[in-house]
Design a protein around this motif. Structure first.
Motif, PDB file in Angstrom:
ATOM      1  N   VAL A  29       0.818  -1.221   0.000  1.00 32.86           N
ATOM      2  CA  VAL A  29       0.000   0.000   0.000  1.00 32.86           C
ATOM      3  C   VAL A  29       0.844   1.260   0.000  1.00 32.86           C
ATOM      4  O   VAL A  29       0.311   2.369  -0.163  1.00 32.86           O
ATOM      5  N   GLY A  30       2.156   1.129   0.189  1.00 33.81           N
ATOM      6  CA  GLY A  30       3.011   2.303   0.166  1.00 33.81           C
ATOM      7  C   GLY A  30       4.435   1.973   0.554  1.00 33.81           C
ATOM      8  O   GLY A  30       4.719   0.881   1.067  1.00 33.81           O
ATOM      9  N   ASP A  31       5.333   2.911   0.289  1.00 34.31           N
ATOM     10  CA  ASP A  31       6.727   2.755   0.692  1.00 34.31           C
ATOM     11  C   ASP A  31       7.372   4.124   0.759  1.00 34.31           C
ATOM     12  O   ASP A  31       6.898   5.083   0.137  1.00 34.31           O
ATOM     13  N   ASN A  32       8.463   4.222   1.526  1.00 35.37           N
ATOM     14  CA  ASN A  32       9.153   5.500   1.648  1.00 35.37           C
ATOM     15  C   ASN A  32      10.564   5.260   2.163  1.00 35.37           C
ATOM     16  O   ASN A  32      10.811   4.271   2.854  1.00 35.37           O
ATOM     17  N   GLY A  33      11.469   6.170   1.841  1.00 35.07           N
ATOM     18  CA  GLY A  33      12.844   6.064   2.302  1.00 35.07           C
ATOM     19  C   GLY A  33      13.179   7.012   3.428  1.00 35.07           C
ATOM     20  O   GLY A  33      14.276   6.969   3.973  1.00 35.07           O
ATOM     21  N   ASN A  34      12.234   7.870   3.805  1.00 36.70           N
ATOM     22  CA  ASN A  34      12.449   8.838   4.877  1.00 36.70           C
ATOM     23  C   ASN A  34      11.544   8.493   6.060  1.00 36.70           C
ATOM     24  O   ASN A  34      10.332   8.328   5.894  1.00 36.70           O
ATOM     25  N   GLY A  35      12.136   8.386   7.247  1.00 34.40           N
ATOM     26  CA  GLY A  35      11.373   7.952   8.403  1.00 34.40           C
ATOM     27  C   GLY A  35      10.240   8.867   8.793  1.00 34.40           C
ATOM     28  O   GLY A  35       9.142   8.406   9.135  1.00 34.40           O
ATOM     29  N   GLN A  36      10.458  10.173   8.743  1.00 35.75           N
ATOM     30  CA  GLN A  36       9.406  11.116   9.121  1.00 35.75           C
ATOM     31  C   GLN A  36       8.225  11.053   8.158  1.00 35.75           C
ATOM     32  O   GLN A  36       7.060  11.046   8.576  1.00 35.75           O
ATOM     33  N   ASP A  37       8.521  10.998   6.859  1.00 39.85           N
ATOM     34  CA  ASP A  37       7.445  10.916   5.870  1.00 39.85           C
ATOM     35  C   ASP A  37       6.700   9.593   5.985  1.00 39.85           C
ATOM     36  O   ASP A  37       5.465   9.537   5.868  1.00 39.85           O
ATOM     37  N   ALA A  38       7.442   8.514   6.207  1.00 41.98           N
ATOM     38  CA  ALA A  38       6.829   7.198   6.334  1.00 41.98           C
ATOM     39  C   ALA A  38       5.877   7.150   7.522  1.00 41.98           C
ATOM     40  O   ALA A  38       4.782   6.579   7.433  1.00 41.98           O
ATOM     41  N   LEU A  39       6.276   7.737   8.637  1.00 43.84           N
ATOM     42  CA  LEU A  39       5.438   7.732   9.841  1.00 43.84           C
ATOM     43  C   LEU A  39       4.059   8.326   9.550  1.00 43.84           C
ATOM     44  O   LEU A  39       3.026   7.744   9.917  1.00 43.84           O
ATOM     45  N   LYS A  40       4.038   9.449   8.867  1.00 40.54           N
ATOM     46  CA  LYS A  40       2.766  10.115   8.564  1.00 40.54           C
ATOM     47  C   LYS A  40       1.910   9.254   7.633  1.00 40.54           C
ATOM     48  O   LYS A  40       0.695   9.131   7.833  1.00 40.54           O
ATOM     49  N   GLU A  41       2.531   8.654   6.628  1.00 45.24           N
ATOM     50  CA  GLU A  41       1.767   7.845   5.675  1.00 45.24           C
ATOM     51  C   GLU A  41       1.218   6.586   6.333  1.00 45.24           C
ATOM     52  O   GLU A  41       0.074   6.185   6.074  1.00 45.24           O
ATOM     53  N   ILE A  42       2.007   5.958   7.190  1.00 43.95           N
ATOM     54  CA  ILE A  42       1.550   4.744   7.868  1.00 43.95           C
ATOM     55  C   ILE A  42       0.393   5.057   8.805  1.00 43.95           C
ATOM     56  O   ILE A  42      -0.568   4.286   8.917  1.00 43.95           O
ATOM     57  N   GLN A  43       0.456   6.199   9.473  1.00 38.94           N
ATOM     58  CA  GLN A  43      -0.640   6.599  10.356  1.00 38.94           C
ATOM     59  C   GLN A  43      -1.952   6.727   9.583  1.00 38.94           C
ATOM     60  O   GLN A  43      -3.027   6.391  10.097  1.00 38.94           O
ATOM     61  N   ASP A  44      -1.870   7.181   8.348  1.00 36.22           N
ATOM     62  CA  ASP A  44      -3.075   7.333   7.517  1.00 36.22           C
ATOM     63  C   ASP A  44      -3.530   6.006   6.908  1.00 36.22           C
ATOM     64  O   ASP A  44      -4.724   5.702   6.874  1.00 36.22           O
ATOM     65  N   LEU A  45      -2.570   5.200   6.434  1.00 33.97           N
ATOM     66  CA  LEU A  45      -2.894   3.970   5.702  1.00 33.97           C
ATOM     67  C   LEU A  45      -3.251   2.794   6.614  1.00 33.97           C
ATOM     68  O   LEU A  45      -3.995   1.905   6.212  1.00 33.97           O
ATOM     69  N   LYS A  46      -2.679   2.772   7.814  1.00 34.54           N
ATOM     70  CA  LYS A  46      -2.933   1.694   8.786  1.00 34.54           C
ATOM     71  C   LYS A  46      -2.771   0.297   8.157  1.00 34.54           C
ATOM     72  O   LYS A  46      -3.696  -0.522   8.146  1.00 34.54           O
ATOM     73  N   PRO A  47      -1.594  -0.024   7.640  1.00 39.39           N
ATOM     74  CA  PRO A  47      -1.381  -1.333   7.016  1.00 39.39           C
ATOM     75  C   PRO A  47      -1.375  -2.453   8.057  1.00 39.39           C
ATOM     76  O   PRO A  47      -1.208  -2.209   9.256  1.00 39.39           O
ATOM     77  N   ASP A  48      -1.548  -3.682   7.576  1.00 39.83           N
ATOM     78  CA  ASP A  48      -1.472  -4.837   8.475  1.00 39.83           C
ATOM     79  C   ASP A  48      -0.051  -5.063   8.967  1.00 39.83           C
ATOM     80  O   ASP A  48       0.158  -5.483  10.110  1.00 39.83           O
ATOM     81  N   ILE A  49       0.927  -4.802   8.088  1.00 44.58           N
ATOM     82  CA  ILE A  49       2.326  -5.077   8.401  1.00 44.58           C
ATOM     83  C   ILE A  49       3.198  -3.911   7.932  1.00 44.58           C
ATOM     84  O   ILE A  49       2.987  -3.383   6.840  1.00 44.58           O
ATOM     85  N   VAL A  50       4.176  -3.551   8.745  1.00 44.33           N
ATOM     86  CA  VAL A  50       5.197  -2.577   8.355  1.00 44.33           C
ATOM     87  C   VAL A  50       6.541  -3.287   8.347  1.00 44.33           C
ATOM     88  O   VAL A  50       6.949  -3.878   9.354  1.00 44.33           O
ATOM     89  N   ILE A  51       7.216  -3.260   7.203  1.00 43.82           N
ATOM     90  CA  ILE A  51       8.580  -3.765   7.090  1.00 43.82           C
ATOM     91  C   ILE A  51       9.493  -2.554   7.171  1.00 43.82           C
ATOM     92  O   ILE A  51       9.387  -1.629   6.351  1.00 43.82           O
ATOM     93  N   VAL A  52      10.394  -2.518   8.157  1.00 46.07           N
ATOM     94  CA  VAL A  52      11.140  -1.290   8.418  1.00 46.07           C
ATOM     95  C   VAL A  52      12.609  -1.584   8.699  1.00 46.07           C
ATOM     96  O   VAL A  52      12.951  -2.541   9.400  1.00 46.07           O
ATOM     97  N   ASP A  53      13.484  -0.754   8.131  1.00 51.16           N
ATOM     98  CA  ASP A  53      14.915  -0.835   8.420  1.00 51.16           C
ATOM     99  C   ASP A  53      15.185  -0.149   9.758  1.00 51.16           C
ATOM    100  O   ASP A  53      14.393   0.707  10.194  1.00 51.16           O
TER     101      ASP A  53
END
Length: 215
Positions: A29-53
């Protein structure tokens, strides 16, 4: 079909993971290389799983897991990183990570681990499992924790270590320079750090930035 959001600073890795996972019946449902931007998108998308470095620019993977685990209790977190040491593994577990797979693992291990995490279990690659055992057996080897810091202080710590000036940090976070100075002073006092070099060294030792940061 489980939904997945991928956070990794390398575009090629995000694209390859997305391609592989879609062929295993996951929806990206989405991906990002910046932690701050990713945080905001995940909060909106609410995915089942987050794969994170673990190491990310802007906001590190530990901070992402720590914040989202409280906000999204139904989301599962799989750390996929080349960086492991007893401190980062301990902190990730305490933050709420459900699995940790090394980037040196083969694809079969990664897919297996992801499947276990997706179904509500926990999975740790063999090297990470050994680190967990070492933490349990020798808790004194774990470095001083960052848990005494506030979320904002941890954020400022990472951005200082990444080479950002106080003015730049204030602009990125939408805060005044005086407020950033206060966070910086409090953070340095709590961790007994005295200059930018010691902040950078601390960030490297705790896996917040690469070993050769641009400063």
């Amino acid at each position: 079909m489980k939904t997945i959001y991928i956070v990794d600073d390398l575009t090629a890795i995000r694209q390859m993971l997305a391609d592989v996972l879609e062929r295993h019946n996951y929806e990206i449902v989405g991906d990002n290389g910046n932690g701050q931007d990713a945080l905001k998108e995940i909060q909106d998308l609410k995915p089942d799983i987050v794969i994170v470095d673990a190491r990310l620019p802007g906001l590190n993977g530990l901070e992402i897991v720590r914040r989202l685990n409280r906000q999204l209790p139904n989301t599962r977190f799989l750390v996929f990183s080349a960086y492991q040491n007893p401190t980062i593994v301990k902190d990730m577990l305490e933050a709420g990570a459900h699995g940790f797979v090394e980037k040196t693992a083969n694809l079969r291990e990664f897919i297996s681990g992801l499947g276990i995490v997706a179904e509500g279990g926990t999975f740790f690659g063999p090297n990470v499992a050994e680190l967990i055992r070492s933490v349990v057996a020798n808790p004194g080897n774990v470095q001083r924790s960052k848990d005494t810091l506030t979320e904002r202080e941890r954020e400022v710590l990472q951005m200082i270590a990444e080479g950002h000036s106080t003015k730049e940090i204030a602009g990125k976070l939408g805060l005044s320079i005086k407020t950033i100075d206060n966070h910086r002073t409090n953070m340095m006092r709590k961790l007994d750090l005295h200059n930018v070099a010691s902040i950078t060294r601390y960030a490297m030792q705790n896996g917040l930035i690469d070993l050769e940061p641009a400063i």
